[in-house]
Design an enzyme around this catalytic site. Structure first.
Site, PDB file in Angstrom:
ATOM      1  N   SER A   7       0.924  -1.307  -0.195  1.00  0.00           N
ATOM      2  CA  SER A   7       0.036   0.042   0.040  1.00  0.00           C
ATOM      3  C   SER A   7       0.793   1.321   0.021  1.00  0.00           C
ATOM      4  CB  SER A   7      -0.879   0.067   1.259  1.00  0.00           C
ATOM      5  OG  SER A   7      -1.655  -1.239   0.941  1.00  0.00           O
ATOM      6  N   GLU A  47      -4.226  -3.878  -7.331  1.00  0.00           N
ATOM      7  CA  GLU A  47      -4.256  -2.526  -7.725  1.00  0.00           C
ATOM      8  C   GLU A  47      -4.691  -1.382  -6.608  1.00  0.00           C
ATOM      9  OE1 GLU A  47      -5.218  -1.436 -11.870  1.00  0.00           O
ATOM     10  OE2 GLU A  47      -4.759  -3.383 -12.507  1.00  0.00           O
TER      11      GLU A  47
HETATM   12  C1  LIG Z   1      -2.562 -12.150  -6.771  1.00  0.00           C
HETATM   13  C2  LIG Z   1      -1.890 -10.737  -6.755  1.00  0.00           C
HETATM   14  C3  LIG Z   1      -1.479 -10.064  -7.752  1.00  0.00           C
HETATM   15  C4  LIG Z   1      -0.696  -8.751  -7.914  1.00  0.00           C
HETATM   16  N1  LIG Z   1      -0.419  -8.395  -8.744  1.00  0.00           N
HETATM   17  C5  LIG Z   1       0.461  -7.277  -8.747  1.00  0.00           C
HETATM   18  C6  LIG Z   1       0.862  -6.808  -9.945  1.00  0.00           C
HETATM   19  O1  LIG Z   1       1.140  -7.237 -11.135  1.00  0.00           O
HETATM   20  N2  LIG Z   1       1.861  -5.593 -10.139  1.00  0.00           N
HETATM   21  C7  LIG Z   1       1.996  -5.001  -8.757  1.00  0.00           C
HETATM   22  O2  LIG Z   1       2.955  -4.029  -8.744  1.00  0.00           O
HETATM   23  N3  LIG Z   1       1.436  -5.440  -7.610  1.00  0.00           N
HETATM   24  C8  LIG Z   1       0.826  -6.593  -7.627  1.00  0.00           C
HETATM   25  N4  LIG Z   1       0.226  -6.990  -6.687  1.00  0.00           N
HETATM   26  C9  LIG Z   1       0.426  -6.419  -5.324  1.00  0.00           C
HETATM   27  C10 LIG Z   1      -1.077  -5.680  -4.629  1.00  0.00           C
HETATM   28  O3  LIG Z   1      -1.289  -4.691  -5.271  1.00  0.00           O
HETATM   29  C11 LIG Z   1      -0.684  -5.525  -3.158  1.00  0.00           C
HETATM   30  O4  LIG Z   1      -0.907  -6.619  -2.411  1.00  0.00           O
HETATM   31  C12 LIG Z   1      -1.761  -4.556  -2.670  1.00  0.00           C
HETATM   32  O5  LIG Z   1      -1.365  -3.139  -3.173  1.00  0.00           O
HETATM   33  C13 LIG Z   1      -1.475  -4.587  -0.983  1.00  0.00           C
HETATM   34  O6  LIG Z   1      -0.242  -4.366  -0.536  1.00  0.00           O
HETATM   35  P1  LIG Z   1       0.369  -5.480   0.531  1.00  0.00           P
HETATM   36  O7  LIG Z   1       0.144  -6.951  -0.006  1.00  0.00           O
HETATM   37  O8  LIG Z   1       1.720  -5.317   1.023  1.00  0.00           O
HETATM   38  O9  LIG Z   1      -0.610  -5.170   1.728  1.00  0.00           O
HETATM   39  P2  LIG Z   1      -0.332  -4.152   2.899  1.00  0.00           P
HETATM   40  O10 LIG Z   1      -0.254  -2.643   2.356  1.00  0.00           O
HETATM   41  O11 LIG Z   1       0.497  -4.627   4.051  1.00  0.00           O
HETATM   42  O12 LIG Z   1      -1.733  -4.160   3.504  1.00  0.00           O
HETATM   43  C14 LIG Z   1      -2.172  -5.004   4.702  1.00  0.00           C
HETATM   44  C15 LIG Z   1      -3.858  -4.316   5.179  1.00  0.00           C
HETATM   45  O13 LIG Z   1      -3.628  -3.026   5.950  1.00  0.00           O
HETATM   46  C16 LIG Z   1      -4.544  -2.383   4.878  1.00  0.00           C
HETATM   47  N5  LIG Z   1      -3.622  -0.909   5.016  1.00  0.00           N
HETATM   48  C17 LIG Z   1      -2.641  -0.796   4.572  1.00  0.00           C
HETATM   49  N6  LIG Z   1      -2.230   0.652   4.565  1.00  0.00           N
HETATM   50  C18 LIG Z   1      -3.394   1.090   5.018  1.00  0.00           C
HETATM   51  C19 LIG Z   1      -3.877   2.541   5.773  1.00  0.00           C
HETATM   52  N7  LIG Z   1      -3.137   3.629   5.353  1.00  0.00           N
HETATM   53  N8  LIG Z   1      -5.096   2.690   6.218  1.00  0.00           N
HETATM   54  C20 LIG Z   1      -6.111   1.541   6.086  1.00  0.00           C
HETATM   55  N9  LIG Z   1      -5.692   0.469   5.755  1.00  0.00           N
HETATM   56  C21 LIG Z   1      -4.377   0.312   5.486  1.00  0.00           C
HETATM   57  C22 LIG Z   1      -4.711  -2.867   3.778  1.00  0.00           C
HETATM   58  O14 LIG Z   1      -5.924  -2.525   3.029  1.00  0.00           O
HETATM   59  C23 LIG Z   1      -4.719  -4.166   3.956  1.00  0.00           C
HETATM   60  O15 LIG Z   1      -5.950  -4.805   4.279  1.00  0.00           O
HETATM   61  C24 LIG Z   1      -0.670  -8.297  -6.279  1.00  0.00           C
HETATM   62  C25 LIG Z   1      -0.956  -9.013  -5.163  1.00  0.00           C
HETATM   63  C26 LIG Z   1      -1.575 -10.091  -5.551  1.00  0.00           C
HETATM   64  C27 LIG Z   1      -1.992 -10.743  -4.114  1.00  0.00           C
END
Ligand SMILES: Cc1cc2nc3c(=O)[nH]c(=O)nc-3n(C[C@H](O)[C@H](O)[C@H](O)COP(=O)(O)OP(=O)(O)OC[C@H]3O[C@@H](n4cnc5c(N)ncnc54)[C@H](O)[C@@H]3O)c2cc1C
Length: 388
Positions: A138, A372
């Site tokens: 995120s 996304e």
């Molecule tokens: C199957 C899959 C395909 C993907 N494909 C791509 C791709 O092609 N290219 C790419 O670049 N990325 C890709 N992603 C990455 C995806 O965009 C990220 O997983 C997503 O943005 C969340 O990041 P994170 O997993 O680190 O979760 P985190 O950022 O660690 O979030 C964990 C939780 O905390 C919440 N959270 C975090 N910050 C806040 C805040 N400020 N306020 C409130 N809640 C918050 C989130 O909503 C979530 O519920 C993919 C992910 C998956 C699982």
């Protein structure tokens, strides 16, 4: 009856309706029959790729001057929606082609566009989008992947995580830090195009996932990965801006994927309740289930309308496009999760088995609330736009 000028606003064009019908036919004949096997064996949907490439639906958004169909954003979401209606994994072929190539379309030099886009339009290659890292999800701006100038080249080092279709794609749009001392970290990030054959490029093992199992998700490793200087997208320092502008254009495509999954599950559920009998009557005769189906269809239709409206707004460059793109992705993905779960419920025990596609659609729907930008992040984006 043809729509009047006043109501045309809410009608698709004849071309868009024809394209929907054409994609639906291909999806049902050539993609749906393999969807369960693709999921079960966690394999790339090669049949879908072949069908989409041979009919030109693999990357309809690529402009005509680079060999594409030059389809508008609404047509593009219709293609993705219709593929997702039968197979979520396969819908990532047109969706990720748009995600990976949009930074190039928006901000790259003519030479770089001419180098990359025709191969995506023709289906010879696909392109992935690499923004996220393990420790920068995120909070993507805190990424650690670095790119430094070396003579005429750029040299990249770092690991990008969660990259959809990595290993299959030949091209990758990669965001990396070029100025770690920038006053604002976002202004120290640049975007590059990396090719799978570039020295120092490797992909990691496939993630073991809940859904979209036919779409490989992997890390990409860049170790002294050397690329020619002209593979930077736009000016140094503009990469994060391009990455975010891209998401305005592609969040409606995730909304479309969600609408397609929800519609697919609703269609299966409607057919099932008309056939299945309990207490001597068809399930469809029970008012409690009729109300569920009405609510499901109402939510799908509302999501579809917002997804098309958001897609059109990004195409026109409307001032509220960022808000609409986040709103469409959030509403549609929350709807997909609820509607696919309700579809499993309507099929009872059968819905919980792999004999029917609704459990797969429910598993596939979950990711649309996460990638996304999670739906929490979408709400931050919407609130920022409202409170500006
Ligand atoms: C199957 C899959 C395909 C993907 N494909 C791509 C791709 O092609 N290219 C790419 O670049 N990325 C890709 N992603 C990455 C995806 O965009 C990220 O997983 C997503 O943005 C969340 O990041 P994170 O997993 O680190 O979760 P985190 O950022 O660690 O979030 C964990 C939780 O905390 C919440 N959270 C975090 N910050 C806040 C805040 N400020 N306020 C409130 N809640 C918050 C989130 O909503 C979530 O519920 C993919 C992910 C998956 C699982």
């Amino acid at each position: 009856m043809s729509p009047s000028a006043e109501t045309a606003l809410f009608a698709l064009t004849e071309d868009q309706r024809d394209i929907r019908a054409a994609v639906r036919e291909i999806a049902e004949a050539e993609i749906a029959p393999h969807a369960a096997d693709v999921d079960e064996r966690e394999r790339y949907p090669v049949e879908a790729e072949k069908a989409l490439v041979s009919t030109g639906f693999n990357a309809v958004h690529i402009p005509e001057e680079y060999g594409g169909a030059g389809a508008d954003a609404v047509t593009t979401v219709i293609v993705i929606e219709e593929v997702a209606r039968v197979c979520g994994s396969s819908s990532l072929i047109p969706a990720v082609n748009k995600l990976g190539s949009m930074p190039i379309i928006l901000s790259a030099s003519e030479e770089l566009k001419a180098q990359v886009l025709p191969s995506i339009a023709s289906g010879e290659a696909t392109i992935s989008y690499a923004l996220s890292e393990r420790e920068a999800g995120s909070d993507a701006v805190s990424m650690r992947t670095r790119a430094v100038r070396d003579g005429d080249d750029w040299v990249l080092n770092g690991t990008k995580a969660w990259i959809t279709n990595a290993g299959v794609s030949r091209w990758y749009t990669v965001m990396a830090v070029t100025d770690p001392d920038a006053a604002k970290p976002a202004q120290g990030i640049s975007a590059f195009v990396v090719h799978a054959d570039d020295p120092g490029f490797e992909v990691g093992p496939k993630e073991r996932k809940l859904g979209i199992k036919g779409s490989p998700t992997r890390e990409i490793h860049l170790q002294q990965c050397r690329i020619p200087g002209d593979r930077i997208i736009g000016e140094p320092g503009t990469g994060f801006r391009t990455a975010l502008a891209t998401l305005d254009h592609t969040r409606p495509t995730i909304g479309a994927q969600a609408v397609g999954l929800a519609q697919g599950a609703l269609d299966v559920a409607v057919a099932y309740v008309k056939e299945r009998k309990q207490f001597g009557r068809h399930l469809a005769e029970f008012q409690g289930l009729q109300f569920m189906i009405a609510d499901m269809a109402m939510a799908v239709e509302a999501s579809r309308t917002l997804v098309y409206q958001a897609a059109a707004a990004t195409e026109r460059g409307d001032a509220n496009a960022t808000f609409l793109a986040s709103a469409a992705k959030t509403l549609a993905s929350d709807t997909a999760m609820k509607v696919t779960t309700d579809a499993v419920q309507l099929l009872g025990g059968a819905g919980y088995t792999r004999d029917y596609p609704v459990e797969r659609m429910m598993r596939d729907a979950k990711i649309t609330q996460i990638y996304e930008g999670t739906n929490q992040v979408q709400r931050l984006v919407m609130a920022r736009a409202l409170l500006r």
